[in-house]
Motif scaffolding. Structure first.
Motif, short mmCIF file in Angstrom:
data_model
loop_
_atom_site.label_atom_id
_atom_site.label_comp_id
_atom_site.label_asym_id
_atom_site.label_seq_id
_atom_site.Cartn_x
_atom_site.Cartn_y
_atom_site.Cartn_z
N LEU A 193 30.21 57.21 35.45
CA LEU A 193 30.00 56.67 36.80
C LEU A 193 31.29 56.38 37.54
O LEU A 193 31.27 56.09 38.73
N ILE A 194 32.41 56.42 36.83
CA ILE A 194 33.64 55.82 37.36
C ILE A 194 34.76 56.85 37.45
O ILE A 194 34.97 57.64 36.53
N ASP A 195 35.50 56.81 38.54
CA ASP A 195 36.73 57.58 38.67
C ASP A 195 37.85 56.76 38.03
O ASP A 195 38.34 55.80 38.60
N LEU A 196 38.23 57.14 36.82
CA LEU A 196 39.18 56.34 36.07
C LEU A 196 40.58 56.37 36.67
O LEU A 196 41.44 55.58 36.29
N THR A 197 40.82 57.28 37.61
CA THR A 197 42.15 57.36 38.24
C THR A 197 42.24 56.49 39.49
O THR A 197 43.33 56.30 40.03
N ASP A 198 41.11 55.97 39.95
CA ASP A 198 41.10 55.16 41.18
C ASP A 198 41.67 53.77 40.90
O ASP A 198 41.17 53.05 40.02
N ARG A 199 42.68 53.41 41.61
CA ARG A 199 43.33 52.11 41.41
C ARG A 199 43.34 51.33 42.72
O ARG A 199 44.07 51.66 43.65
N LYS A 200 42.51 50.31 42.80
CA LYS A 200 42.40 49.52 44.01
C LYS A 200 43.58 48.55 44.12
O LYS A 200 44.20 48.19 43.13
N ARG A 201 43.84 48.13 45.34
CA ARG A 201 44.92 47.18 45.60
C ARG A 201 44.29 45.85 46.03
O ARG A 201 43.59 45.77 47.02
N PHE A 202 44.57 44.80 45.25
CA PHE A 202 43.96 43.50 45.52
C PHE A 202 44.93 42.47 46.10
O PHE A 202 44.50 41.39 46.51
N PHE A 203 46.21 42.80 46.15
CA PHE A 203 47.21 41.85 46.68
C PHE A 203 48.15 42.58 47.64
O PHE A 203 48.40 43.78 47.49
N ASP A 204 48.66 41.81 48.58
CA ASP A 204 49.54 42.36 49.60
C ASP A 204 51.00 42.24 49.20
O ASP A 204 51.82 41.84 50.03
N ASN A 205 51.32 42.51 47.98
CA ASN A 205 52.71 42.45 47.53
C ASN A 205 52.87 43.41 46.35
O ASN A 205 51.91 44.01 45.90
N TYR A 294 38.99 45.95 38.11
CA TYR A 294 40.16 45.17 37.70
C TYR A 294 40.88 45.81 36.52
O TYR A 294 42.11 45.80 36.45
N THR A 295 40.12 46.36 35.57
CA THR A 295 40.77 46.96 34.40
C THR A 295 41.51 48.25 34.78
O THR A 295 42.41 48.68 34.07
N ARG A 296 41.13 48.87 35.89
CA ARG A 296 41.86 50.04 36.35
C ARG A 296 43.10 49.67 37.15
O ARG A 296 44.05 50.46 37.23
N SER A 297 43.12 48.47 37.75
CA SER A 297 44.12 48.17 38.78
C SER A 297 45.23 47.24 38.35
O SER A 297 46.30 47.25 38.96
N ALA A 298 45.02 46.43 37.34
CA ALA A 298 46.05 45.46 36.94
C ALA A 298 47.11 46.11 36.06
O ALA A 298 46.96 47.25 35.60
#
Length: 408
Positions: A193-205, A294-298
């Motif tokens: 179900l998941i694009d494992l390469t997609d990395r979201k940005r949760f902070f502006d720094n 979160y596990t993809r992005s941190a």
């Protein structure tokens, strides 16, 4: 009851409508859904008719969101009676009363199926206590962790067990929880179900982002004894961002009990002062906490015993584990994941551990890569959901699974 020729028909593109398959989602939350939902679409694609049974409207809404429109899928919402609902108001803070009541009060519905596919073990009560001996129960664990709770005797009540990889299979075989002809290694349908390469940005720094992901088990979790000091430490510094996203069940109950570890604790709440800091994101249970956002992005994982660490290492990155319960974890299969990063016993050791974690140690990189391969049997030309669907149909048609799925 089950057409012996159904398996041949499936792989030839024919009809398998004679097999009545239900997918049961009987939980307080949505975190188990992604583990088996992709299989529904595959069985429907093969020509099967599937009934999805859910104990809450929230689960149905989440299912339809991640599945989209799938033909030949019926949705049924099950409920419990007024007396059970009244008892649940108090009981749900300590035990999964509603889940058990949902099983007991819907036996007629469950008995109408040839098989039920489930991502949890409470459903084993249908066979062990509620008399549905003829119903085939098919179990796919919701996660691929190491905790002892995932390797209990209750597994023997299931007719077919679908497993993510050889690590879990070998451990279950060693304990005689599964038989050679009653399991299949199918991979991890959630990944479908998941694009494992997609990395979201949760902070502006551009600071390194730490994911703190404590479990809810009242003995094994770091939340009770280390959680608030962790939040306080991150609140006072300006080098790291922090995503606090515990197991989705941590904040669903005021009390957490572990029958296995004979422990009951009142859940600690989060002080308001931590909720409005620009470098701390607090998520007590949104869909982001279960869809690997979160596990993809941190950049650094901070946790204890959650199986999410195995989703984390799809891309090798640094891990720090908090030993808040003085575990003797070395050479203990229940803590095998603690070999994948640093283990600390005190919050005072956190700054140095984070400093070291900014660069992934090559020893840990090698261990993580190997652990991922043992934990998840993935194939480039066949999805995990397709393998699981083939195993289910073959088992219900002929009583066995394709040989390649036993030995992968």
């Amino acid at each position: 009851m089950v057409n012996p020729a159904a398996s041949e028909n499936v792989f030839a593109g024919g009809s398998i409508l004679s097999i009545k398959i239900g997918f049961l989602f009987n939980h307080d939350s949505i975190h188990q859904i992604s583990h088996t939902a992709p299989i529904i679409s595959e069985i429907a694609r093969m020509g099967g008719h599937v009934t999805v049974i859910a104990s809450s409207r929230t689960q149905i809404e989440h299912l339809t969101k991640i599945m989209g429109d799938v033909a030949d899928v019926e949705f049924v919402h099950i409920d419990i009676g007024r007396v059970a609902k009244a008892v649940d108001v108090l009981a749900r803070q300590i035990i999964p009363f509603r889940r058990i009541a949902s099983l007991r009060e819907n036996l007629k519905l469950f008995s109408s199926f040839d098989a039920l596919v489930v991502p949890e073990t409470t459903s084993a009560l249908l066979k062990s206590h509620f008399g549905l001996k003829q119903l085939k129960l098919i179990y796919l664990p919701h996660g691929a962790g190491d905790r002892s709770v995932g390797f209990r005797d209750v597994t023997r009540h299931f007719d077919l067990v679908l497993l993510p990889g050889t690590k879990t299979r070998d451990r279950m075989l060693e304990r005689d929880l599964i038989r050679p002809d009653s399991h299949a290694v199918v991979g991890y349908p959630k990944f479908d179900l998941i694009d494992l390469t997609d990395r979201k940005r949760f902070f502006d720094n551009d600071r390194p982002t730490v994911l703190y992901n404590p479990h809810f088990d009242p003995r094994l979790s770091s939340w009770w004894d280390m959680g608030l000091p962790v939040l306080e430490w991150f609140a006072r510094q300006d080098r790291y961002n922090l995503i606090f996203a515990p197991h989705i069940m941590l904040f669903r109950r005021r009390f957490h009990t572990s029958v296995e570890h004979r422990k009951l604790r009142h859940r600690i709440s989060i002080p308001e002062k931590y909720r409005h800091l620009p470098h701390i994101l607090i998520d007590e249970g949104s869909s982001h906490s279960v869809d690997m956002s979160y596990t993809r992005s941190a950049d650094i994982y901070l946790g204890d015993v959650s199986s999410q660490v195995y989703e984390w290492i799809h891309q090798p990155r640094s891990c720090i584990f908090l030993n808040a319960h003085a575990a003797q974890w070395q050479d203990n299969p229940n803590y095998a994941h603690w070999e994948l990063g640093q283990v600390i016993d005190r919050i005072a050791d956190l700054p140095a551990a984070l400093e070291k974690a900014c660069t992934l140690d090559e020893v840990f990189r090698t261990r993580q890569t190997k652990a991922f391969e043992l934990t998840f049997s993935l194939q480039p030309d066949r999805s995990s959901a397709q393998r699981a669907a083939e195993a289910i149909i073959s088992f219900l048609s002929s009583g066995s699974v394709p040989r390649d799925l036993e030995t992968v």
